[in-house]
Each structure stands twice: as structure tokens, then as C-alpha cells.
Design an enzyme around this catalytic site. Structure first.
Site: not given
Ligand SMILES: NC(=O)c1ccc[n+]([C@@H]2O[C@H](COP(=O)([O-])OP(=O)(O)OC[C@H]3O[C@@H](n4cnc5c(N)ncnc54)[C@H](O)[C@@H]3O)[C@@H](O)[C@H]2O)c1
Length: 403
Positions: A204, A258
Site C-alpha cells: 500500500k 493517502c
Molecule cells: N479515503 C480514502 O480514499 C482511502 C483510500 C485508501 C486507504 N485509506 C485509509 O483508510 C483508513 C481510513 O480512512 P478514511 O478516509 O475512511 O478516514 P475517515 O477519517 O473518513 O474515517 C475514519 C473514521 O474513524 C473514526 N474513528 C477514529 N478512531 C476511532 C476509534 N478508535 N473507534 C471507532 N471509530 C474511530 C473517525 O471518527 C472517522 O469517522 C486510513 O488509514 C486511510 O489512510 C483511505
């Protein structure tokens, strides 16, 4: 909820679409988010983010009783960790959210459960979480399945890509890899590629670093071309006619959760080895600074030429076209920097994908374009491409709207 199978920890841009997809397939999913507002919105069958066709999926899944949310986890069979992994000061990865989410599920784990991290994570995170879990629950040692499976979806096309993209799946041992592959095969049509957890974690980081390096090359070309008075868009189109050249498009920088973040996970852990990756980050960050400087210089020249202050439209705040996500957005950074240097000019800030912003007063894109002397295209949103090029306006087209 009875028969809950999947516990989704983190209901953001990735967790919620994944939860909705699994739930729509007829599996009971319990979503967990520490944000009460997020939980309440989802339990009403509504969504808190912009993502095409996600609204319908969540509404259906909630209505049919397959998706429910709360702020604390409940017992299930499969636990997916999809929480943020930002970076701290000095660009070091912050895995405290993954740790907190893992600690919250540890008391619920039982023999045979599957635990998967999807959050982008530094190499070794799954092993660290394994140690954390078995420290607190030694009786479960070798009785759980632990794996890492990164997410590769493109915001704006998440519901399609979740199903159709290939996935890399790495367990802490072969039986974990097999178990995780079996889980994903229920809803993924893309190929599922088995490996180990460390390789999956690295994969990744490498994918996003590769994109960052390639974009840095395009951004560097845009700086060279500006000095050489050459149209970079035309240049790249022509260079790409070479059968083995494929240069990406420049922009106002690199943003998002990302590509602008993940390379630092490698640079932080392998500083001596990741020279190109580190330089690419610097080039892409510099491009945003350069854009802000360009706006500053253009407005001063306008003042000298016209004897009055300019009206300036800053078009787009999101980190890429056609989304509402402003995280690590170069456009937002440029807008902030330009406004810091404001000196009685009139500014129109435009972001068609959000209704309001707590810092910026937003203006409709058509009226901003109509009124402005200087139009700065920070993001190539589809709405901007419907505007016609007006010769009496000064256009700073950093994102190739009129390329
Ligand atoms: N957004 C993208 O396009 C994308 C693509 C690939 C990978 N990722 C990876 O996926 C992961 C999540 O990204 P995202 O964009 O969904 O983030 P996001 O911030 O949109 O969502 C994460 C959610 O997790 C919640 N959260 C935080 N701590 C928590 C806990 N202890 N228990 C329960 N909920 C909790 C937050 O309130 C938030 O709503 C990250 O590591 C990111 O790097 C994101």
C-alpha cells in the site's frame, strides 16, 4: 442486533462504504464510530460524506436491518479496523487510532475470530497489534486469524471499486491469509492476491509513493515549462505519444489522506533508502507554495497595470476533482496562503462540492467566474470545465481546466 457477523470500526470514507456493501449482501454489520453524530446519521439511514450511490446503499442496509451503528463495539465474528492513520509532527506515522480501535475489540475476541486492519499502516503494524492482542488475551494465542488488507479505492468511485478492484491480502500466517481471502471473496469480484502481512502493508505504501513520485515529475515539468514559456499540457500530450512514455498531469500539489501522507511512512522508517520518495514529497509540497506565490505576483502586476485592486476567484478547495474532501488539500493550503497576503483585494472562494465552510465564505462558481479579474483554477472540478474561456480574464490554470 442478532447474528452480527462483521464489526466495522471507523465509519468514514472507507469504513462506511465497506460496511454498506457487506450489509447489502445480506451480512449483519455493526458499525462503530467514536463520533456520535456519524453514528446518529447512519442509524437514520443517512450519510455524512459525499460518495455516489453510497446514500442508497446505507439507506437500504439500515432499512432492512443489516446495518446498525454505535459508539462502542459489540461481539461479532470478523473485526475490520478502518480508522485514520495520519502523521504526527516530523511526519511520523500515528497509529494511535489503530491501537485504540484494537484495544476496544480485544475484550470481545473469541477463538476463531478474524481481525483485519484495512487502515494504511507502517510496515509491522499488524505484528504490533498481534502482540497487543495476545498480551491481553494470551489464552487466544494462535486461535485467532489476523490479517492486513489495504484499501485502494478512488474517492468518487468507491462503491464500484470496492467490488471490482484486486486486493492484496496478507495474514500473520498462512491460515490467517486464507481465512481473510475467504471473507473478502464473498463481496469482491477483483482478484484476491495472497501474501504476508508485512508485504501487504508495504504494498500500500509503495503504491501511493509511486503515484506521488510520478506526479512530482509532472509538477516539476510544470515549473520548468513556466520558466521556459512552454505549455506544459501540450508538452505532456506530445511526450506521451512516445510508445513507452506515460507522464501524469501536473496540478496545484498533492493532497488527500493517502498520497500526500503514506510516502512519509516509508521516509520515516527508511530515511537513508527513500531518497526519491522524500524528494517527491518536497517537490509536490513546493508546487503548492509556488502556486500561492504566482497568485501573489499576478495580483501585484494587475494592480500596477490597472491602477486598482484585483477581484480574484479561487476555484476549488478539495484535494482533487469532484469530491468534497478537503484533507491535506493543496487547494485549501493555497487559498489560505493567498488570503493571508490579502490587501483589500476582493476574493471569491469557490467549492461546488460543499455547501458551507467554517473558515471560507463560499461563492457560486458561475458568479465568481463572472466577477473576477483573475481566476485561479486550483482543482479541475467538472463544473469549471463548463465555463468558457474569456480573453479579458487572467487565468491561472494550475489544474488544467482549459488544457
Ligand atoms: N479515503 C480514502 O480514499 C482511502 C483510500 C485508501 C486507504 N485509506 C485509509 O483508510 C483508513 C481510513 O480512512 P478514511 O478516509 O475512511 O478516514 P475517515 O477519517 O473518513 O474515517 C475514519 C473514521 O474513524 C473514526 N474513528 C477514529 N478512531 C476511532 C476509534 N478508535 N473507534 C471507532 N471509530 C474511530 C473517525 O471518527 C472517522 O469517522 C486510513 O488509514 C486511510 O489512510 C483511505
Amino acid at each position: 442486533m442478532k447474528n452480527t457477523e462483521v464489526i466495522m470500526i471507523g465509519l468514514g470514507y472507507i469504513g462506511l462504504p465497506t460496511a454498506a456493501l457487506i450489509a447489502e449482501g445480506g451480512t449483519h454489520v455493526h458499525g462503530v464510530d467514536i463520533n456520535q453524530q456519524v453514528v446518529d446519521t447512519i442509524n437514520r439511514g443517512e450519510i455524512h460524506i459525499v460518495e455516489p450511490s453510497l446514500g442508497n446503499s446505507v439507506a437500504n442496509a439500515v432499512k432492512n436491518g443489516f446495518l446498525k451503528a454505535s459508539t462502542t463495539p459489540v461481539e461479532g465474528n470478523t473485526y475490520l479496523i478502518v480508522v485514520p492513520t495520519p502523521f504526527k509532527d516530523k511526519n511520523e506515522p500515528d497509529i494511535s487510532f489503530v491501537e485504540a480501535a484494537t484495544k476496544a475489540v480485544i475484550p470481545l475476541l473469541k477463538e476463531g475470530d478474524l481481525y483485519i486492519i484495512e487502515s494504511t499502516s507502517p510496515v509491522g503494524t499488524t505484528d504490533k497489534m498481534k502482540d497487543l492482542i495476545y498480551e491481553e488475551r494470551p489464552e487466544l494465542k494462535n486461535k485467532l486469524y489476523l490479517a492486513y488488507c489495504p484499501e485502494r479505492v478512488l474517492p468518487g468511485n468507491v462503491m464500484h471499486e470496492l467490488v471490482h478492484n484486486d486486493r492484496v491480502i496478507g495474514g500473520i500466517d498462512e491460515r490467517s491469509t486464507e481465512k481473510a481471502i475467504k471473507f473478502y471473496s464473498k463481496y469482491v469480484k477483483g482478484q484476491l492476491h495472497p501474501t504476508n502481512a508485512r508485504t501487504a502493508e508495504m504494498c500500500k505504501l509503495v503504491e501511493n509513493s509511486s503515484r506521488d513520485v510520478q506526479i512530482a515529475f509532472a509538477n516539476e515539468l510544470s515549473l520548468i515549462c513556466d520558466k521556459a514559456d512552454i505549455n506544459v499540457w501540450e508538452l505532456i500530450t506530445l511526450a506521451n505519444k512516445h510508445p513507452r512514455v506515460n507522464i501524469l498531469q501536473p496540478g496545484s500539489g498533492v493532497g488527500g489522506h493517502c498520497i500526500a501522507v503514506d510516502p512519509y511512512f516509508l521516509v520515516s522508517d527508511y530515511p537513508m533508502e527513500s531518497k526519491i520518495i522524500s524528494t517527491a514529497r518536497q517537490v509536490n509540497n513546493y508546487k503548492s507554495f509556488w502556486c500561492a506565490e504566482k497568485v501573489q505576483n499576478t495580483k501585484l502586476k494587475f494592480e500596477l497595470d490597472h491602477g486598482r485592486k484585483a477581484k480574484i476567484a479561487l476555484m476549488g478547495l478539495a484535494f482533487k476533482p469532484d469530491i468534497d474532501d478537503l484533507r491535506e488539500s493543496p487547494a485549501k493550503y493555497i487559498a489560505q496562503r493567498v488570503l493571508q497576503n490579502a490587501n483589500n483585494e476582493e476574493y471569491y472562494i469557490v467549492e461546488p462540492n460543499i455547501k458551507e465552510h467554517n473558515v471560507f465564505k463560499l461563492t457560486d462558481y458561475k458568479s465568481a467566474y463572472e466577477k473576477a479579474d483573475i481566476v485561479v483554477f486550483l482543482v479541475a472540478h467538472k463544473e469549471f470545465k463548463t465555463l468558457s474561456k474569456e480573453p479579458d480574464k487572467i487565468l491561472l490554470d494550475f489544474s488544467g481546466v482549459f488544457k
